[in-house]
Design a protein around this motif. Structure first.
Motif, PDB file in Angstrom:
ATOM      1  N   PRO A 158       0.831  -1.207   0.000  1.00 46.67           N
ATOM      2  CA  PRO A 158       0.000   0.000   0.000  1.00 46.67           C
ATOM      3  C   PRO A 158       0.863   1.254   0.000  1.00 46.67           C
ATOM      4  O   PRO A 158       2.074   1.192   0.210  1.00 46.67           O
ATOM      5  CB  PRO A 158      -0.757  -0.133   1.322  1.00 46.67           C
ATOM      6  CG  PRO A 158       0.227  -0.797   2.243  1.00 46.67           C
ATOM      7  CD  PRO A 158       0.998  -1.755   1.373  1.00 46.67           C
ATOM      8  N   TYR A 159       0.224   2.414  -0.218  1.00 46.46           N
ATOM      9  CA  TYR A 159       0.926   3.682  -0.146  1.00 46.46           C
ATOM     10  C   TYR A 159      -0.053   4.756   0.326  1.00 46.46           C
ATOM     11  O   TYR A 159      -1.268   4.588   0.254  1.00 46.46           O
ATOM     12  CB  TYR A 159       1.530   4.055  -1.510  1.00 46.46           C
ATOM     13  CG  TYR A 159       0.523   4.154  -2.630  1.00 46.46           C
ATOM     14  CD1 TYR A 159      -0.101   5.359  -2.932  1.00 46.46           C
ATOM     15  CD2 TYR A 159       0.188   3.036  -3.397  1.00 46.46           C
ATOM     16  CE1 TYR A 159      -1.025   5.449  -3.956  1.00 46.46           C
ATOM     17  CE2 TYR A 159      -0.736   3.117  -4.425  1.00 46.46           C
ATOM     18  CZ  TYR A 159      -1.340   4.324  -4.695  1.00 46.46           C
ATOM     19  OH  TYR A 159      -2.262   4.410  -5.707  1.00 46.46           O
ATOM     20  N   LYS A 160       0.497   5.848   0.814  1.00 46.10           N
ATOM     21  CA  LYS A 160      -0.323   6.929   1.349  1.00 46.10           C
ATOM     22  C   LYS A 160      -1.187   7.556   0.263  1.00 46.10           C
ATOM     23  O   LYS A 160      -0.720   7.785  -0.850  1.00 46.10           O
ATOM     24  CB  LYS A 160       0.554   8.009   1.981  1.00 46.10           C
ATOM     25  CG  LYS A 160       1.216   7.600   3.264  1.00 46.10           C
ATOM     26  CD  LYS A 160       1.944   8.766   3.928  1.00 46.10           C
ATOM     27  CE  LYS A 160       3.257   9.066   3.264  1.00 46.10           C
ATOM     28  NZ  LYS A 160       4.051  10.044   4.050  1.00 46.10           N
ATOM     29  N   CYS A 161      -2.427   7.859   0.622  1.00 49.97           N
ATOM     30  CA  CYS A 161      -3.368   8.570  -0.252  1.00 49.97           C
ATOM     31  C   CYS A 161      -3.454   7.921  -1.632  1.00 49.97           C
ATOM     32  O   CYS A 161      -2.860   8.401  -2.613  1.00 49.97           O
ATOM     33  CB  CYS A 161      -2.992  10.035  -0.385  1.00 49.97           C
ATOM     34  SG  CYS A 161      -4.330  11.019  -1.107  1.00 49.97           S
ATOM     35  N   ILE A 294      -4.278  -2.438   8.884  1.00 47.89           N
ATOM     36  CA  ILE A 294      -5.696  -2.678   8.576  1.00 47.89           C
ATOM     37  C   ILE A 294      -5.951  -2.463   7.081  1.00 47.89           C
ATOM     38  O   ILE A 294      -5.309  -1.626   6.445  1.00 47.89           O
ATOM     39  CB  ILE A 294      -6.623  -1.807   9.436  1.00 47.89           C
ATOM     40  CG1 ILE A 294      -6.348  -0.306   9.215  1.00 47.89           C
ATOM     41  CG2 ILE A 294      -6.451  -2.147  10.909  1.00 47.89           C
ATOM     42  CD1 ILE A 294      -7.300   0.611   9.961  1.00 47.89           C
ATOM     43  N   PRO A 295      -6.896  -3.225   6.496  1.00 49.52           N
ATOM     44  CA  PRO A 295      -7.097  -3.216   5.042  1.00 49.52           C
ATOM     45  C   PRO A 295      -7.977  -2.070   4.547  1.00 49.52           C
ATOM     46  O   PRO A 295      -9.051  -2.273   3.972  1.00 49.52           O
ATOM     47  CB  PRO A 295      -7.766  -4.573   4.793  1.00 49.52           C
ATOM     48  CG  PRO A 295      -8.560  -4.820   6.044  1.00 49.52           C
ATOM     49  CD  PRO A 295      -7.723  -4.265   7.165  1.00 49.52           C
ATOM     50  N   THR A 296      -7.529  -0.854   4.772  1.00 46.28           N
ATOM     51  CA  THR A 296      -8.218   0.304   4.216  1.00 46.28           C
ATOM     52  C   THR A 296      -7.172   1.316   3.797  1.00 46.28           C
ATOM     53  O   THR A 296      -5.967   1.083   3.948  1.00 46.28           O
ATOM     54  CB  THR A 296      -9.211   0.905   5.228  1.00 46.28           C
ATOM     55  OG1 THR A 296     -10.014   1.897   4.581  1.00 46.28           O
ATOM     56  CG2 THR A 296      -8.486   1.508   6.422  1.00 46.28           C
ATOM     57  N   SER A 297      -7.606   2.438   3.248  1.00 51.06           N
ATOM     58  CA  SER A 297      -6.671   3.422   2.708  1.00 51.06           C
ATOM     59  C   SER A 297      -5.784   4.019   3.797  1.00 51.06           C
ATOM     60  O   SER A 297      -6.238   4.237   4.927  1.00 51.06           O
ATOM     61  CB  SER A 297      -7.442   4.560   2.024  1.00 51.06           C
ATOM     62  OG  SER A 297      -8.134   4.095   0.895  1.00 51.06           O
ATOM     63  N   LYS A 298      -4.549   4.282   3.428  1.00 50.52           N
ATOM     64  CA  LYS A 298      -3.670   5.044   4.309  1.00 50.52           C
ATOM     65  C   LYS A 298      -3.891   6.518   3.970  1.00 50.52           C
ATOM     66  O   LYS A 298      -3.237   7.088   3.106  1.00 50.52           O
ATOM     67  CB  LYS A 298      -2.221   4.609   4.113  1.00 50.52           C
ATOM     68  CG  LYS A 298      -1.987   3.184   4.591  1.00 50.52           C
ATOM     69  CD  LYS A 298      -0.527   2.818   4.651  1.00 50.52           C
ATOM     70  CE  LYS A 298      -0.346   1.392   5.152  1.00 50.52           C
ATOM     71  NZ  LYS A 298      -0.856   1.150   6.516  1.00 50.52           N
ATOM     72  N   GLY A 300      -5.701  10.498   5.605  1.00 51.58           N
ATOM     73  CA  GLY A 300      -6.090  11.278   6.769  1.00 51.58           C
ATOM     74  C   GLY A 300      -7.527  11.068   7.190  1.00 51.58           C
ATOM     75  O   GLY A 300      -7.843  11.096   8.382  1.00 51.58           O
ATOM     76  N   SER A 301      -8.421  10.850   6.216  1.00 51.94           N
ATOM     77  CA  SER A 301      -9.830  10.649   6.566  1.00 51.94           C
ATOM     78  C   SER A 301     -10.008   9.371   7.379  1.00 51.94           C
ATOM     79  O   SER A 301     -10.825   9.324   8.311  1.00 51.94           O
ATOM     80  CB  SER A 301     -10.696  10.594   5.306  1.00 51.94           C
ATOM     81  OG  SER A 301     -10.367   9.468   4.499  1.00 51.94           O
ATOM     82  N   VAL A 302      -9.234   8.345   7.055  1.00 51.68           N
ATOM     83  CA  VAL A 302      -9.309   7.087   7.803  1.00 51.68           C
ATOM     84  C   VAL A 302      -8.867   7.322   9.241  1.00 51.68           C
ATOM     85  O   VAL A 302      -9.500   6.851  10.198  1.00 51.68           O
ATOM     86  CB  VAL A 302      -8.451   6.002   7.133  1.00 51.68           C
ATOM     87  CG1 VAL A 302      -8.388   4.747   7.994  1.00 51.68           C
ATOM     88  CG2 VAL A 302      -9.016   5.672   5.750  1.00 51.68           C
ATOM     89  N   ALA A 303      -7.779   8.062   9.413  1.00 52.64           N
ATOM     90  CA  ALA A 303      -7.307   8.370  10.771  1.00 52.64           C
ATOM     91  C   ALA A 303      -8.358   9.152  11.539  1.00 52.64           C
ATOM     92  O   ALA A 303      -8.584   8.911  12.738  1.00 52.64           O
ATOM     93  CB  ALA A 303      -6.003   9.155  10.701  1.00 52.64           C
ATOM     94  N   HIS A 304      -9.025  10.084  10.862  1.00 51.56           N
ATOM     95  CA  HIS A 304     -10.061  10.879  11.530  1.00 51.56           C
ATOM     96  C   HIS A 304     -11.216  10.013  12.012  1.00 51.56           C
ATOM     97  O   HIS A 304     -11.629  10.095  13.179  1.00 51.56           O
ATOM     98  CB  HIS A 304     -10.579  11.953  10.571  1.00 51.56           C
ATOM     99  CG  HIS A 304     -11.870  12.570  11.009  1.00 51.56           C
ATOM    100  ND1 HIS A 304     -11.993  13.310  12.157  1.00 51.56           N
ATOM    101  CD2 HIS A 304     -13.108  12.528  10.458  1.00 51.56           C
ATOM    102  CE1 HIS A 304     -13.245  13.712  12.300  1.00 51.56           C
ATOM    103  NE2 HIS A 304     -13.937  13.246  11.281  1.00 51.56           N
TER     104      HIS A 304
END
Length: 410
Positions: A158-161, A294-298, A300-304
Motif C-alpha cells: 500500500p501507499y499513502k493517499c 488494517i485493510p483500508t486506505s492510508k 487522513g480521513s481514515v485516521a479521523h
C-alpha cells in the motif's frame, strides 16, 4: 499517576492527543507524546506544489501549534518499544513507562527499495511528490520543461493517499493545457493494479476520466528497476515504458522502530485488529493511522474516523471494560481532476465507492464519483478544516461509520 504515551505527532497522533487530553482526568493521567520532528506537514498539499498552486509555506506549521497545554512533549527519535515491560526506549537512553500506548508512527517513503530509483537522475528527471523536498524539486523541473513523456508510476501497495497519483496526472494534463503545450506532452499512468484504482466501480469511472484526458493507463506493470541510462521503466516480465520525466510513488513502509520492536509485519506495519484498533500482540497497545496494517486506505480521513472509535475503545480499556466500538474502515477522499473540478469517493471495508450524493441523500451538496466544481471546493476547503478542526480533535458533522444514505448500488 497512570501514563498514556503516544508515539508519533503526525495527523493520527495529534488527533488522539487532543481527544484524550479532553477525555482524561488530568489528576489521574499523564499524557506524553513523542516525535523526532518539530514540523507538521499538510501532506495532501504536496500534490499541489509541483504545479505552483501551493508553495512549501502553505503546507508546514510547527507541531506545537496543535498540542494542548499540560501534556509532556518529547522530540526524540525512538529506539524501540519493549511491550513485555510496558516501556519505550528513546535514543540517548531515556525510558518511558506506560500503562497504555498508542502507536501513530505512520509510514515512510523508501525510494532505495527500488533498483535504480535513486541513481543519477534522482531529483533531476525522477521525482516523488510524497515528500516536500520531492514536490519542490519537481515544481522547479516542470516550470521550464519543454515537453516529452511524463510518466506517473505506482510500483507497490500500500501507499499513502491512494488517489493522489490519479490527481497528479489530471492536474498535470490541465497544467500543460493551460500553458499551451498540451500537444507537446504525453502522459502515462503506470500501475501494478489492473486498472486506475483498486475498487472496480471507481476504477471504471476514474479510468474513463483518464481516457477522456488522453492519459494512457499501463496496467499490471510490476516494476523491476529504473534504467537511468536509457530513461526506461522495466517490469519483471521485461515490458518497458520510456520517460523524459518520471514521477513515482516510492515504496512505503512503516517505521524501522517497529521492526526493532518485533511488532511489525514484513512492511513494518503493526498487525492490528481492524475493528477495535487494538494491537494483536499486546492488549494495552493500540494503533491508528498509517502505522496499522488494517485493510483500508492510508489516508487522513481514515485516521479521523478511526480516532473516534479508538477514543471510545481506549477509554473502555482504561476502565477494564470490553471494547464497545467497531471501526468499519470508513474512508472519504476528494479527487482533484483539474480545471477547477473534482470527484469524491466514500467507502469502507465492505462497500466499494458507489455513485450518489454526500453527505445528504438527494441533496449532497457533493456528488459521489462525479466530476464537479463543488467537489473541487470541498478539496480546497479541506486544508482549513485540517488545520483548524481535525488536528485539534474536534468533531465534524459526518459519522465515523459509513452511511449508505444517498448511495446507489451498481
Amino acid at each position: 499517576m497512570k501514563k498514556l504515551v503516544i508515539l508519533g505527532a503526525g495527523t493520527a497522533g495529534t488527533m488522539m492527543l487532543n481527544k484524550m487530553h479532553h477525555e482524561l482526568d488530568k489528576e489521574e493521567w499523564e499524557i506524553t507524546i513523542v516525535d523526532q520532528y518539530k514540523t507538521h506537514y499538510y501532506q495532501p498539499g504536496f500534490l499541489f506544489i509541483p504545479f505552483g498552486i501551493y508553495s512549501k509555506k502553505d503546507v508546514v506549521k510547527p507541531k506545537y501549534d496543535f498540542f494542548p497545554p499540560g501534556v509532556n512533549v518529547i522530540f526524540s527519535p525512538i529506539d524501540k518499544i519493549v511491550g513485555e515491560e510496558n516501556k519505550v526506549l528513546l535514543d540517548g537512553g531515556e525510558v518511558l513507562n506506560y500503562d497504555f500506548l498508542i502507536i501513530a508512527t505512520g509510514t515512510e517513503t523508501r525510494p532505495s527499495e527500488t533498483e535504480g530509483l535513486t541513481d543519477k537522475l534522482w531529483y533531476k528527471d525522477i521525482f516523488d511528490f510524497y515528500t516536500v523536498e520531492g514536490a519542490v524539486a519537481l515544481h522547479n523541473r516542470l516550470k521550464d520543461w519543454e515537453g516529452g513523456k511524463l510518466v506517473m508510476c505506482i510500483p507497490e501497495l500500500p501507499y499513502k493517499c491512494p488517489v493522489a497519483p490519479i490527481e497528479f496526472v489530471c492536474l498535470a494534463e490541465a497544467y500543460f493545457a493551460e500553458r499551451g503545450m498540451k500537444d507537446k506532452v504525453d502522459i502515462s499512468y503506470v500501475t501494478l493494479m489492473p486498472g486506475a484504482f483498486t475498487k472496480p466501480v471507481a476504477s471504471k469511472v476514474l479510468g474513463d476520466l483518464l481516457e477522456e484526458k488522453n492519459i494512457d493507463v499501463v496496467s499490471d506493470f510490476y516494476l523491476s528497476y529504473v534504467d537511468n541510462e536509457n530513461k526506461k521503466l522495466v517490469s519483471y516480465d521485461e515490458r518497458e515504458v520510456e520517460f523524459d520525466i518520471l514521477t513515482i510513488v516510492p515504496v512505503n513502509m512503516g517505521s524501522d522502530m517497529i521492526e526493532r520492536s518485533g511488532l511489525g509485519d514484513d512492511m513494518n506495519y503493526v498487525p492490528t485488529d481492524k475493528y477495535t484498533l487494538q494491537s494483536k500482540q499486546f492488549e494495552n497497545i493500540f494503533v491508528i493511522g498509517d502505522a496499522a496494517n488494517i485493510p483500508t486506505s492510508k489516508a487522513g480521513s481514515v485516521a479521523h474516523f478511526a480516532a473516534e472509535i479508538l477514543t471510545e475503545n481506549l477509554l473502555a480499556a482504561m476502565e477494564g471494560r470490553a471494547l464497545p466500538a467497531k471501526f468499519d474502515g470508513h474512508a472519504n477522499c476528494y479527487i482533484e481532476t483539474g480545471y477547477g473540478k473534482g470527484a469524491l469517493i466514500d467507502f469502507n471495508y465492505e462497500t466499494e465507492p458507489l455513485p450518489g450524493t454526500f453527505p445528504l441523500p438527494g441533496i449532497g451538496p457533493f456528488k459521489l464519483l462525479k466530476n464537479t466544481k463543488m467537489n473541487h471546493y470541498g478539496k480546497i476547503l479541506f486544508r482549513w478544516i485540517y488545520w483548524h478542526i481535525l488536528l485539534k480533535g474536534r468533531e465534524l458533522p459526518i459519522e465515523a461509520d459509513m452511511s449508505m444514505a444517498g448511495k446507489k448500488r451498481m
